[in-house]
Design an enzyme around this catalytic site. Structure first.
Site, PDB file in Angstrom:
ATOM      1  N   LYS A  39      15.413  -1.545  -7.272  1.00  0.00           N
ATOM      2  CA  LYS A  39      14.489  -2.605  -6.866  1.00  0.00           C
ATOM      3  C   LYS A  39      14.202  -3.567  -8.018  1.00  0.00           C
ATOM      4  CE  LYS A  39      12.127   0.390  -3.524  1.00  0.00           C
ATOM      5  NZ  LYS A  39      10.853   1.072  -3.211  1.00  0.00           N
ATOM      6  N   ALA A  60       9.193   0.589  -8.498  1.00  0.00           N
ATOM      7  CA  ALA A  60       8.606   1.923  -8.342  1.00  0.00           C
ATOM      8  C   ALA A  60       9.029   2.518  -7.011  1.00  0.00           C
ATOM      9  CB  ALA A  60       7.074   1.849  -8.421  1.00  0.00           C
ATOM     10  N   ASP A  61       9.194   3.825  -6.998  1.00  0.00           N
ATOM     11  CA  ASP A  61       9.476   4.503  -5.748  1.00  0.00           C
ATOM     12  C   ASP A  61       8.944   5.921  -5.806  1.00  0.00           C
ATOM     13  OD1 ASP A  61      11.132   5.639  -3.331  1.00  0.00           O
ATOM     14  OD2 ASP A  61      11.420   3.476  -3.322  1.00  0.00           O
ATOM     15  N   GLN A  62       8.783   6.489  -4.626  1.00  0.00           N
ATOM     16  CA  GLN A  62       8.178   7.805  -4.496  1.00  0.00           C
ATOM     17  C   GLN A  62       8.955   8.607  -3.451  1.00  0.00           C
ATOM     18  OE1 GLN A  62       4.282   8.275  -2.342  1.00  0.00           O
ATOM     19  NE2 GLN A  62       3.547   8.736  -4.400  1.00  0.00           N
ATOM     20  N   GLY A  89       9.004   7.588  -9.634  1.00  0.00           N
ATOM     21  CA  GLY A  89       9.770   6.922 -10.675  1.00  0.00           C
ATOM     22  C   GLY A  89       9.293   5.485 -10.784  1.00  0.00           C
TER      23      GLY A  89
END
Length: 203
Positions: A63, A79-81, A116
Site C-alpha cells: 500500500k 498499515a495492515d492487520q 504491520g
C-alpha cells in the site's frame, strides 16, 4: 488526487479507524486509498506458507509503495492487520450474517491481531514496525450476539473481527493483551517516535 505540498504525511488506507487515530493526535495528513489486490497477495502468501505477521507487513508495504510512487516527496504510511485464530485467517465480513459467523467462530477463543506498519518515501520503505495483540472472547450467548449485531450495525463490517473495541465490541471480550492503538489497526506510539525523528511531529 492533489496533495498539498505543506502536508508531509499521507495515509495509504481507506480505513476510517486509522484516520481517526491520526486525527485525534492532531497530525496533519492526507488520506488516499491505494488500489491494490489484497486478496491475491494474501492467497499467494498463505500458499507459500507465510505467517500472518509476514503477510500484514507485505500488505502494508504494498500500500505504501503504491502511493509513494505517485507522491515521492511525502512520507507515506502503509498499515495492515491480519486476524488469525488457530490456523485460520479471517477477512472482513461481507455482510451481517458473515459477521455473525465470524463472531460465533471466535466465541470463547483467543485470536491474534498481527499488525504491520511502514513508512515509504521516494518508492522506498524507510521504516517498519510490527506488533501483535492477543484477544480472548468470552462465551457470550446467542441472544447477546443477536442484540450486539442489531445495535452495532453495519459499521462493524469495516473491521476484520466484526467489532470496534472502543465501543460495543468491548462487551465481547474476557481478556485483552496488547496495545490499544494496534488493535485499532495503527501502532501509534512507535509511528509518532519515527515522525518526531523526521521533524514532522514537534519533540
Amino acid at each position: 488526487m492533489n496533495v498539498s505540498s505543506n502536508t508531509a504525511v499521507i495515509l495509504a488506507s481507506s480505513s476510517e479507524a486509522r484516520a481517526t487515530v491520526l486525527k485525534n493526535v492532531g497530525l496533519p495528513f492526507e488520506q488516499i486509498a491505494p488500489k491494490v489486490d489484497e486478496e491475491e497477495l494474501k492467497h499467494s502468501m498463505h500458499a507459500a506458507g507465510a505467517t500472518a505477521m509476514e503477510t500484514a507487513v507485505s500488505l502494508a508495504e504494498l500500500k505504501a509503495l503504491k502511493i509513494s510512487k505517485a507522491f515521492p516527496e511525502h512520507l507515506v504510511i502503509g498499515a495492515d492487520q491480519m486476524l488469525e485464530c488457530g490456523s485460520i485467517w479471517f477477512d472482513k465480513p461481507v455482510d451481517m450474517e458473515h459477521a455473525r459467523a465470524h463472531l460465533t467462530a471466535l466465541r470463547g477463543k483467543t485470536h491474534y491481531l498481527s499488525n504491520g506498519i511502514c513508512v515509504a518515501k521516494s518508492s522506498t520503505v524507510i521504516w517498519h514496525h510490527t506488533d501483535q495483540a492477543a484477544l480472548t472472547m468470552r462465551h457470550f450467548t446467542d441472544e447477546f450476539l443477536t442484540r450486539y449485531l442489531e445495535q452495532a450495525g453495519e459499521d462493524i463490517l469495516g473491521s476484520v473481527g466484526a467489532y470496534h473495541l472502543e465501543g460495543l465490541g468491548a462487551q465481547l471480550f474476557r481478556k485483552i493483551d496488547g496495545d490499544f492503538f494496534s488493535i485499532m489497526g495503527l501502532p501509534l506510539l512507535p509511528l509518532l517516535d519515527f515522525l518526531r525523528g523526521h521533524k514532522v511531529v514537534i519533540t
